[in-house]
Design a protein around this motif. Sequence first.
Motif, short mmCIF file in Angstrom:
data_model
loop_
_atom_site.label_atom_id
_atom_site.label_comp_id
_atom_site.label_asym_id
_atom_site.label_seq_id
_atom_site.Cartn_x
_atom_site.Cartn_y
_atom_site.Cartn_z
N UNK A 220 26.52 44.92 48.99
CA UNK A 220 25.57 45.84 49.63
C UNK A 220 24.60 46.45 48.64
N UNK A 221 23.38 46.71 49.12
CA UNK A 221 22.40 47.41 48.29
C UNK A 221 21.64 48.41 49.14
N UNK A 222 21.03 49.35 48.47
CA UNK A 222 20.30 50.42 49.14
C UNK A 222 18.99 50.58 48.38
N UNK A 223 17.90 50.30 49.06
CA UNK A 223 16.62 50.37 48.37
C UNK A 223 16.55 49.43 47.19
N UNK A 224 17.27 48.31 47.28
CA UNK A 224 17.23 47.32 46.20
C UNK A 224 18.27 47.52 45.12
N UNK B 209 25.04 49.24 45.94
CA UNK B 209 25.72 50.47 46.35
C UNK B 209 27.18 50.15 46.66
N UNK B 210 28.07 50.98 46.15
CA UNK B 210 29.49 50.73 46.36
C UNK B 210 30.04 49.60 45.49
N UNK B 211 29.32 49.26 44.45
CA UNK B 211 29.79 48.24 43.49
C UNK B 211 29.97 48.93 42.14
N UNK B 212 31.16 48.80 41.57
CA UNK B 212 31.48 49.53 40.34
C UNK B 212 32.02 48.58 39.28
N UNK C 233 35.46 43.90 35.47
CA UNK C 233 35.14 43.17 36.70
C UNK C 233 34.25 44.08 37.54
N UNK C 234 33.28 43.50 38.23
CA UNK C 234 32.55 44.26 39.24
C UNK C 234 33.39 44.24 40.50
N UNK C 235 33.70 45.43 41.02
CA UNK C 235 34.51 45.52 42.24
C UNK C 235 33.87 46.52 43.19
N UNK C 236 34.01 46.28 44.49
CA UNK C 236 33.57 47.28 45.47
C UNK C 236 34.47 48.51 45.31
N UNK C 237 34.01 49.63 45.83
CA UNK C 237 34.73 50.90 45.62
C UNK C 237 36.17 50.82 46.11
N UNK D 101 42.05 50.13 44.76
CA UNK D 101 43.31 49.41 44.97
C UNK D 101 43.77 48.70 43.70
N UNK D 102 42.82 48.24 42.88
CA UNK D 102 43.15 47.59 41.61
C UNK D 102 43.72 48.62 40.63
N UNK D 103 43.08 49.81 40.54
CA UNK D 103 43.57 50.85 39.62
C UNK D 103 44.88 51.47 40.11
N UNK D 104 45.13 51.42 41.42
CA UNK D 104 46.39 51.95 41.93
C UNK D 104 47.52 50.92 41.88
#
Length: 296
Positions: A191-195, A198-201, A220-224, A229-232
């Motif tokens: 997803x992106x917002x105004x290019x 968004x929600x990618x970390x 790694x790039x992961x969605x929020x 879930x990866x850190x938990x």
Amino acid sequence: MSSDVVTRLTSLRQYQGDGQRAPHKPLLVLLALGQLKATGSSILQWSEVEDRLGSLLAEFGPPKNTAGNSPAYPFTRLRTDNVWILSRDVPNDNVGPLRAAPIDGRFAADVEAGLRDNPDAVNTIARLLVESQFPSTLAADVLIATGFDPDTVFGAPTFGTDRTARRRDPSWRHAIVAAWDRSCAFCGFDGSLGGAPVGIEAAHIRWFNIGGPDDPDNGLALCSLHHKLFDRGALGLSDPETVIVSTTFAAVSETGKRVYELHERRLTPRPGTTLPADVHVEWHTREVFKGNSLSA
Ligand SMILES: [Zn+2]
């Protein structure tokens, strides 16, 4: 005075060989600080610590279920840091003598007096402890579970006491997200917002505060959602290219169950993207990933 009590409660002796996580004493200190804030006294009965700290360790501690993961370990050993006293003498680590008769623990009198003199220090200590032990995806959850308001704690001054912390590489996050095509390496969310994505970390595989480097092979790039879930420890990697799902993760709704579909999914990096290093994947499996993975 205040900085003295801050230093004493944030320089606890912890076993840190070989990148092992040891959040046991910091979690007990957080519980006692929360108790002090709520009741005016840091006194905690063992029966309450056994229950609450046991849950905190199960939820936020390393996955191994050994004697070292017992709440009895920090409850007895925090005494050696000269900040904690018990209402009667017991040997270290043993649950039996703790359960045999009522016993409580509390901060040493001078520590508790120092905290009463400077209530702001409580939030500073909570911030320094949680930021030294957990990634940002978990820090707020830990604070809520120990009775703190995360917004208040993260606004607390650190008095420069974290100046020994390693410096982060400010370009690392951008580089990781770009390397994975601004999409989640696990589910493909882009997803992106105004290019702008968004929600990618950018997620550290070996946590930055436990020695994980800002290197291309530790990110790694992961969605929020999948970052959390990866850190938990609900998600992991069985090797640098394969996602696994822990049996401890549960969901009822169709949306929630979609996480199961990630099990054994292969990462699909574009040519030239650096895959996670084995050594960082092994650290995550040992120190973060909860329990066993789903069967194939
Ligand atoms: Zn995702």
